[in-house]
Every structure is written in structure tokens, then in C-alpha cells.
Design an enzyme around this catalytic site. Structure first.
Site, PDB file in Angstrom:
ATOM      1  N   LEU A 214       0.813  -1.221   0.000  1.00  0.00           N
ATOM      2  CA  LEU A 214       0.000   0.000   0.000  1.00  0.00           C
ATOM      3  C   LEU A 214       0.841   1.263   0.000  1.00  0.00           C
ATOM      4  O   LEU A 214       0.463   2.253  -0.621  1.00  0.00           O
ATOM      5  CB  LEU A 214      -0.940   0.010   1.211  1.00  0.00           C
ATOM      6  CG  LEU A 214      -1.919  -1.162   1.319  1.00  0.00           C
ATOM      7  CD1 LEU A 214      -2.904  -0.915   2.451  1.00  0.00           C
ATOM      8  CD2 LEU A 214      -2.644  -1.413   0.013  1.00  0.00           C
ATOM      9  N   THR A 268      -3.770   5.747   4.168  1.00  0.00           N
ATOM     10  CA  THR A 268      -2.417   5.253   3.859  1.00  0.00           C
ATOM     11  C   THR A 268      -1.437   6.418   3.841  1.00  0.00           C
ATOM     12  O   THR A 268      -0.352   6.356   4.433  1.00  0.00           O
ATOM     13  CB  THR A 268      -2.395   4.518   2.509  1.00  0.00           C
ATOM     14  OG1 THR A 268      -3.173   3.315   2.610  1.00  0.00           O
ATOM     15  CG2 THR A 268      -0.974   4.154   2.099  1.00  0.00           C
ATOM     16  N   HIS A 271      -0.909   8.030   7.313  1.00  0.00           N
ATOM     17  CA  HIS A 271       0.025   7.171   8.052  1.00  0.00           C
ATOM     18  C   HIS A 271       1.462   7.395   7.566  1.00  0.00           C
ATOM     19  O   HIS A 271       2.379   7.605   8.368  1.00  0.00           O
ATOM     20  CB  HIS A 271      -0.403   5.715   7.843  1.00  0.00           C
ATOM     21  CG  HIS A 271       0.470   4.686   8.471  1.00  0.00           C
ATOM     22  ND1 HIS A 271       0.102   3.998   9.603  1.00  0.00           N
ATOM     23  CD2 HIS A 271       1.686   4.188   8.120  1.00  0.00           C
ATOM     24  CE1 HIS A 271       1.052   3.134   9.925  1.00  0.00           C
ATOM     25  NE2 HIS A 271       2.036   3.223   9.030  1.00  0.00           N
ATOM     26  N   GLU A 272       1.675   7.366   6.245  1.00  0.00           N
ATOM     27  CA  GLU A 272       3.038   7.473   5.707  1.00  0.00           C
ATOM     28  C   GLU A 272       3.629   8.861   5.951  1.00  0.00           C
ATOM     29  O   GLU A 272       4.828   8.995   6.228  1.00  0.00           O
ATOM     30  CB  GLU A 272       3.051   7.138   4.217  1.00  0.00           C
ATOM     31  CG  GLU A 272       2.601   5.736   3.866  1.00  0.00           C
ATOM     32  CD  GLU A 272       3.371   4.643   4.579  1.00  0.00           C
ATOM     33  OE1 GLU A 272       4.483   4.908   5.081  1.00  0.00           O
ATOM     34  OE2 GLU A 272       2.862   3.512   4.666  1.00  0.00           O
ATOM     35  N   HIS A 275       5.196   8.986   9.257  1.00  0.00           N
ATOM     36  CA  HIS A 275       6.582   8.511   9.241  1.00  0.00           C
ATOM     37  C   HIS A 275       7.521   9.595   8.712  1.00  0.00           C
ATOM     38  O   HIS A 275       8.605   9.815   9.267  1.00  0.00           O
ATOM     39  CB  HIS A 275       6.710   7.268   8.368  1.00  0.00           C
ATOM     40  CG  HIS A 275       6.112   6.031   8.949  1.00  0.00           C
ATOM     41  ND1 HIS A 275       6.312   5.646  10.251  1.00  0.00           N
ATOM     42  CD2 HIS A 275       5.322   5.073   8.385  1.00  0.00           C
ATOM     43  CE1 HIS A 275       5.677   4.503  10.468  1.00  0.00           C
ATOM     44  NE2 HIS A 275       5.062   4.135   9.359  1.00  0.00           N
ATOM     45  N   HIS A 281       5.548   3.344  14.241  1.00  0.00           N
ATOM     46  CA  HIS A 281       4.342   2.550  14.456  1.00  0.00           C
ATOM     47  C   HIS A 281       4.018   2.502  15.947  1.00  0.00           C
ATOM     48  O   HIS A 281       4.918   2.444  16.791  1.00  0.00           O
ATOM     49  CB  HIS A 281       4.532   1.139  13.918  1.00  0.00           C
ATOM     50  CG  HIS A 281       4.534   1.074  12.426  1.00  0.00           C
ATOM     51  ND1 HIS A 281       5.420   0.284  11.708  1.00  0.00           N
ATOM     52  CD2 HIS A 281       3.764   1.704  11.498  1.00  0.00           C
ATOM     53  CE1 HIS A 281       5.190   0.434  10.419  1.00  0.00           C
ATOM     54  NE2 HIS A 281       4.193   1.285  10.257  1.00  0.00           N
ATOM     55  N   TRP A 283       2.982   0.238  17.867  1.00  0.00           N
ATOM     56  CA  TRP A 283       3.438  -0.924  18.629  1.00  0.00           C
ATOM     57  C   TRP A 283       4.967  -1.044  18.636  1.00  0.00           C
ATOM     58  O   TRP A 283       5.517  -2.014  19.163  1.00  0.00           O
ATOM     59  CB  TRP A 283       2.804  -2.208  18.093  1.00  0.00           C
ATOM     60  CG  TRP A 283       3.285  -2.612  16.726  1.00  0.00           C
ATOM     61  CD1 TRP A 283       4.242  -3.544  16.429  1.00  0.00           C
ATOM     62  CD2 TRP A 283       2.840  -2.104  15.470  1.00  0.00           C
ATOM     63  NE1 TRP A 283       4.423  -3.648  15.081  1.00  0.00           N
ATOM     64  CE2 TRP A 283       3.562  -2.763  14.450  1.00  0.00           C
ATOM     65  CE3 TRP A 283       1.894  -1.145  15.091  1.00  0.00           C
ATOM     66  CZ2 TRP A 283       3.378  -2.494  13.100  1.00  0.00           C
ATOM     67  CZ3 TRP A 283       1.714  -0.883  13.740  1.00  0.00           C
ATOM     68  CH2 TRP A 283       2.443  -1.545  12.766  1.00  0.00           C
ATOM     69  N   ASP A 291       7.083   3.116  20.932  1.00  0.00           N
ATOM     70  CA  ASP A 291       6.976   4.092  19.839  1.00  0.00           C
ATOM     71  C   ASP A 291       7.520   5.450  20.250  1.00  0.00           C
ATOM     72  O   ASP A 291       7.404   6.417  19.503  1.00  0.00           O
ATOM     73  CB  ASP A 291       5.532   4.225  19.345  1.00  0.00           C
ATOM     74  CG  ASP A 291       4.599   4.848  20.377  1.00  0.00           C
ATOM     75  OD1 ASP A 291       5.002   4.975  21.552  1.00  0.00           O
ATOM     76  OD2 ASP A 291       3.470   5.222  19.994  1.00  0.00           O
ATOM     77  N   ASP A 331      -9.035   2.027   7.160  1.00  0.00           N
ATOM     78  CA  ASP A 331      -9.081   3.485   7.051  1.00  0.00           C
ATOM     79  C   ASP A 331     -10.223   4.100   7.850  1.00  0.00           C
ATOM     80  O   ASP A 331     -10.053   5.137   8.497  1.00  0.00           O
ATOM     81  CB  ASP A 331      -9.227   3.884   5.581  1.00  0.00           C
ATOM     82  CG  ASP A 331      -7.893   3.848   4.838  1.00  0.00           C
ATOM     83  OD1 ASP A 331      -6.959   3.209   5.344  1.00  0.00           O
ATOM     84  OD2 ASP A 331      -7.800   4.450   3.748  1.00  0.00           O
TER      85      ASP A 331
END
Length: 674
Positions: A214, A268, A271-272, A275, A281, A283, A291, A331
Site C-alpha cells: 500500500l 495510507t 500514516h506514511e 513517518h 508505528h 506498537w 513508539d 481506514d
């Protein structure tokens, strides 16, 4: 690898992995992205998709470049900066706006045909990110959590391109390939298309060769800080990448979107980009991992689907925050960044190279527009005719964009084939602002250079000359000023399968390599070191590069790739997405002359930025007039530059824009008063 079968449907993938896990010996080449084998449990949670490969991408970059910062070095660096950001909440003076360019990578498909997604689908992605990062009320990004944060970071499609011309922030690029493996994206797609990463956040919408992936992102770095290695990241690959079918949100679908549920709400990229701004992440990428965010609960591992509260775990957590954007849920189940995640992102924006420079970029500020303004952009020729015995003539293509405020209904375009007589083509149509049409020009030749120029639009003079000219090289020839080339080969773990050669037009092998040693432990050892060779390729000859894999499974699944660079470092050819063999032909010729007009790039600069008292100005002449505007467009100071300095101590904290005006040009620079 023998007998491998790749399934795209998640259910078939699940069955295949089930059989591999329980019916036969585990083969480490079965399912992998950036060197990581994905477990049955991981794939089950995400319907067989690889939700995000950013952590694996970062690990691969660290393998390839041992000088790159480790995760712990990054955390040691960012910790005190986060604390400082928490103690100085107002140092940014409010909202940070990040200019964005979206590179839509396609293979010549018509607009709205996968993967050439529409403008409205691209815009919907920016809308979702603003909803989510600003926690906008009345949108899917809103939440009532006591730790839910408006991150004070927002995004805007760029309004000025790298040449200083108007744009809508959407860069459509034809790259003559149907789909792309991740290593080829980094080796070829990104370096070929990227805009200055200090002025734009680069986003790519692509069709992945691995249809189950993804997206992924490049983490920030702190490469200029003392005590840490200078090489913290790659500027020409910096940004975020997503599968075209996850880019945008079906919530805003106008009937043209190309999206796939349950990853069809734009999360997606939310989220990216997290980063990209330094978030990990939730976890911590390990059971009960860290994290490095204080107000997120410890998760045992990633979550998929849409769990229900409370969700306890063996880490001692009474409930998990599976709706956090940095988890792996669907999502529709995501809607929160926390206060401490915001602190982390703000620290990155204040301190990390390229990220902190984005804060001062003015690429999101519109320049004056004209009623009649067209842009001409040459499209790559995918015809491989340079080395054919009896080549057929090629039709060159140009994109004609309307960058004016009036509808574009006609244009006169002149063009020249290989420096020959000037010819004319008349285009008619009806293009709204920022829309485009393809103009085809029959060349009558198989190879060479086609130079084109807009001479008038709407039966009048085009009011902006700097975007009127472009050129196209046809027939897969490579015009160069130097015959020096560089060959780069990144092997996968199974080097004994790989051989390659480069031959000239007479069939003489000039360079060759392989087979190579295998990596002893593919599950634990890093990829082999990059192989680099310097080549000299005489002019006016055709070359054929061939790469082979004896096991008929190529090198792309384990992040192998190859490319040939010219003397300027630009990729000439690149690839990796093949099974048993891949062949690329090209012809090296002398540099071609073109009539392309380019606009001088903005050169004005200021430092320090953020500033307390005095701004030092670079590349601007003394006595140049300047005006300083606040965030709402009010002039707060003006004058003439003296001794390359401007005193700003009297300004309140916040974001400002300074305009330098001379007889020749006007330049804008953003700065922050702290």
C-alpha cells in the site's frame, strides 16, 4: 527460487501462505518487501496486504549505507528536542503549512485510467490529510479523545513549480513502464521526478509491481548535528509513496476515483506522512515495543480490521489506541494523533534538515496569474527505435496545459525536427485552468530531438514566456556531453542466479558480470554491497544491456535493481521487474540543441531561520527594496537592504514572508520570528 507462484487476491495469498507455512519447508523468498518476510499473522490482519513498508525501507537504507543513523541515534537526538518543543509551544507562531507536489506516475494511460488518477482524486488526499492533521470538526478526522491533538501542521498543493512558473501541484509523469518494484522506484522513479525536497514534500502515486503493497515513506534525518555521522538520508529519494488505489478518499468521489476498499479513505498517506514527520508505528515494531510517545498505550503488536474497546493485551495495557493513525487498522477506523505525537512532529519540523526548510518554503504561495497563459511539457517517447534496422517514424507528444484564468480554446505551436525547418500546428479545444490536452506531432523521423514553442494562445500573445517551450527526445537515444557512464547493480540474496552483459551494435561484449556469491543467511544477513563500475561508451553507437536470472524469478522481490547513469548522475536506464531476463537498448549520441526556455531559479536566502534579531540576506544586492508581510498578508515592515541585513527584533513571534523587488525580478522568502 523454483516453483514460486505470486497471487494478487488476498484470499488466494492467504491460502498459499497457509500451505507454505504448514505444508512444506519455509522458503525465505515467498513473501517479502524491503527484505522482510511477512508472517501469516501479519498478512491475515491486513487482508493479505502489506499496509506499510516504511520501517523495512528504513532498515534497508541502513543496510545499504552503514553511515546512516540508527534508530537509537535518532531517538537520542530527538528526545531533548521534543522536550524543548513542549516547553516552547509558541515558537512556530502557529500553523505550519507544507507545500506538496504529487507525482502521478503512469504509462501513457488516458486521464482517469489506472494509474493516471484524476486531479480531484489527488486533491481529496490533501483534504483528508488536512482533516486528520488539524482534527477538523465535522470531518472523519475529528475526535473527542482528551489526548487527541490538532497537530497545527497542514498541507497545500504547490502553486509555483521549480522554474518559478504556476502549477496546481500535480506533476504527471509518463515513464514508459506499467508497474514499479520498490527498488526501481528508489533507483529511477524518485531521482528522475523529484522536486527540491527542501521546498516541496514529494508524494508519488504509482502502480506497484507488488499489488499487495500500500505505501512507504522515508524517515527524517538530522545529518548536520555534531557528534553524529554526516550522512543521514538521501535527498533524491525523500518523500512518501502510495499505491494509486489508496491515494485519495472515496468520501469525496466525483465518479472518477480509482480506489480499493478497505483502504480507500486516504489514511495510507496520513500514516506514511506521519513517518515522514518522524512518527513510528504505535506498537514499536516489536511485541510490546516502544513508539517513543508518552501518551500512546503500549500495544502488543499491530491491529487490523476494526477492533472494539476495551482491547487489553499481555503487555499490561487495559486498552489499546487502535484508532491511532500509526496502527494498521482499516481506514474508516482511524481518527487520532495524540498530543505527544504532535510534539514529536513539531520537533522534527523545527530541527531536521529538509523538514525545517519546508517551513520556510514559499512554493504554496500563488504568484500573479494571467488570463492567457499556456504551458508546454514534452512527454517521454516510449518507442524503442534507435537500434532497429528499419525504424519507423515516431509521433512526438506534448502536454498543453492551461495556466491562465481564462479558458484556453486555441494555441499555435511551432516546432522543429532535429534542428530543421520550423513547422506549425494549430490546436483547438476548451481547457479550464490547470487542465491539459495531449498534442501529437508527426515527426517523420525515428530518432532525434523535437523542439516546440507556443507562439500564441486564444488568438493573442501568451502572457508568460517562461513556460512556453519544451522538447522531446524520441527513439530511445541518450544525448550526452561526456561518454562516461556509471553502472550500479544491487544484487538480491541469491547472486549465483544473476548474470549480465553490455554489448555494442556489432555484438561485442564490452562489460559483463556474474554469477556472484549467495548470501549465507538471507533471513538475517544484509543485502550484498552495491556493485559500481565506470564505463566509457563511444558516441553514435547502439548498446544492449541484458540481465538474466537462472531461476526465472528475477531480483525485484528482494530489492535487487540495476541502473546506468550518465556523467551528470541522471538515470539513463533502470530496472529490476523481470523473471528470467530483461533487455534494454539505447543509443548514445552527442548533446542535442534545444530551444527550451528556462527561468532562473529563485536565489534569495535568509539566515538564521528561525530568527531572533537580525536576518542575514544572501544573493540579493544592497539597496534592493523589500517588504515584510505577516501571515494574513499585512505589510509590517519595508525598506531598502543595507549591509545584507534586516533587523526584525521588533516583530512578534510568528511566520512572515519577505519580498525582494528589483528591476529584473521579484523573489519571496518565508521566515519565522521566534
Amino acid at each position: 527460487m523454483k516453483g514460486k507462484t505470486t497471487f494478487k487476491l488476498p484470499f488466494l495469498l492467504f491460502l498459499t501462505l497457509f500451505c507454505l507455512a504448514f505444508g512444506q519447508k519455509n522458503d525465505p523468498k515467498d513473501k517479502i518487501v524491503f527484505g522482510k518476510v511477512y508472517s501469516l499473522e501479519e498478512l491475515r490482519k491486513t487482508n493479505g496486504f502489506v499496509r506499510c513498508a516504511s520501517t523495512e525501507y528504513e532498515a534497508m537504507l541502513q543496510q545499504i549505507n552503514p553511515k546512516r543513523m540508527t534508530e537509537q541515534q535518532f531517538e537520542d537526538w530527538i528526545g531533548p528536542l521534543i522536550a524543548n518543543a513542549q516547553a516552547n509551544k509558541s515558537q512556530n507562531g502557529g500553523v505550519i503549512t507544507i507545500p506538496v507536489v504529487v507525482h502521478v506516475i503512469h504509462n501513457g494511460e488516458a486521464l482517469g485510467t489506472a494509474p493516471n488518477i484524476t486531479d480531484s482524486q489527488v486533491q481529496s488526499q490533501i483534504t483528508v490529510m488536512n482533516n486528520d492533521y488539524r482534527k477538523l470538526a465535522g470531518t472523519p478526522g475529528a475526535n473527542t479523545s482528551p489526548v487527541g491533538a490538532d497537530t497545527m501542521i497542514q498541507f497545500a498543493l504547490a502553486k509555483v513549480d521549480p522554474k518559478g512558473n504556476p502549477t496546481n501541484g500535480i506533476d504527471r509523469v509518463k515513464l514508459c513502464q506499467d508497474s514499479w518494484a520498490t527498488s526501481a522506484i528508489d533507483a529511477y522513479v524518485k531521482p528522475t521526478t523529484i522536486w527540491d525536497p527542501t521546498k516541496y514534500m514529494n508524494m508519488w502515486s504509482v502502480k506497484f509491481s507488488n499489488g499487495d503493497l500500500l505505501g512507504y515513506a522515508q524517515f527524517p534525518s538530522n545529518s548536520t548535528l555534531p557528534g553524529l555521522n554526516a550522512n543521514g538520508g538521501y535527498a533524491n529519494t525523500d518523500g512518501v509513496v502510495a499505491n494509486y488505489a489508496t491515494f485519495g478518499s472515496s468520501t469525496y468521489n466525483d465518479g472518477t476515483f480509482l480506489l480499493s476498499a478497505p483502504y480507500d479513505k486516504g489514511r495510507t498517506m496520513t500514516h506514511e506522512v506521519g513517518h515522514f514527520l518522524g512518527l513510528r508505528h504505535i506498537w514499536g515494531d516489536s511485541n510490546c515495543g516502544n513508539d517513543y510517545v508518552a501518551d500512546t498505550p503500549i500495544h502488543r503488536t499491530s491491529n487490523g480490521g476494526c477492533p472494539a474497546h476495551p482491547k487489553s493485551n499481555t503487555c499490561g495495557t487495559a486498552d489499546e489506541m487502535f484508532e491511532n493513525y500509526m496502527d494498521y487498522t482499516y481506514d474508516t477506523c482511524m481518527n487520532i494523533f495524540t498530543i505527544n505525537q504532535k510534539d514529536r512532529m513539531v520537533a522534527v519540523m523545527n530541527n531536521s534538515p529538509r523538514r525545517m526548510e519546508l517551513k520556510t518554503s514559499t512554493a504554496d504561495i500563488a504568484i500573479p496569474l494571467f488570463a492567457n497563459d499556456a504551458e508546454l511539457k514534452g512527454e517521454r517517447s516510449c518507442d524503442q527505435t534507435a537500434c532497429i534496422d528499419t525504424p519507423t517514424p515516431v509521433t512526438a507528444q506534448f502536454s498543453l496545459y492551461n495556466r491562465g484564468t481564462s479558458a484556453l480554446t486555441s494555441a499555435v505551436i511551432t516546432y522543429s525536427v532535429n534542428g530543421g525547418a520550423v513547422q506549425t500546428i494549430n490546436w483547438t479545444g476548451n481547457l479550464a485552468q490547470d487542465k491539459y490536452a495531449i498534442v501529437s506531432i508527426p515527426t517523420g523521423v525515428a530518432t532525434g530531438n523535437i523542439s516546440a514553442q507556443i507562439t500564441s494562445v486564444n488568438a493573442t500573445t501568451d502572457q508568460r514566456a517562461s513556460n512556453n517551450a519544451s522538447s522531446v527526445v524520441i527513439g530511445n537515444i541518450v544525448p550526452v556531453s561526456s561518454t562516461n557512464f556509471t553502472f550500479e547493480l544491487q544484487l538480491d540474496y541469491f547472486g549465483s542466479e544473476t548474470t549480465w552483459n553490455l554489448k555494442n551494435s556489432s555484438g561485442t561484449t564490452l562489460y559483463s558480470g556474474g554469477p556472484y556469491p549467495d548470501v549465507v543467511n538471507p533471513n538475517t544477513d544484509p543485502l550484498p554491497a552495491l556493485i559500481t563500475q565506470n564505463w566509457v561508451l563511444p558516441l553514435n553507437d547502439c548498446y544492449t544491456f541484458t540481465i538474466n536470472d537462472s531461476e526465472d524469478d528475477g531480483i525485484f522481490e528482494y530489492d535487487g535493481s540495476y541502473r546506468i547513469l550518465n556523467s551528470a548522475g541522471a538515470p539513463v536506464i533502470a530496472g529490476n521487474d523481470f523473471t528470467d531476463t530483461q533487455e534494454r537498448k539505447f543509443k548514445v549520441v552527442g548533446a542535442l540543441s534545444t530551444s527550451e526556455v528556462t527561468k532562473d531559479k529563485n536565489t534569495a536566502g535568509v539566515y538564521p531561520n528561525p530568527v531572533s534579531d537580525v536576518l542575514n540576506v544572501t544573493n540579493v544586492a544592497n539597496n534592493t527594496k523589500y517588504e515584510i508581510y505577516n501571515a494574513v498578508g499585512q505589510i509590517v515592515k519595508s525598506g531598502a537592504l543595507e549591509d545584507q541585513k534586516i533587523r526584525v527584533a521588533e516583530l512578534t513571534k510568528g511566520t512572515y514572508f519577505i519580498t525582494f523587488k528589483s528591476d529584473k525580478k521579484t523573489e519571496n522568502v518565508k521566515f519565522i520570528k521566534k
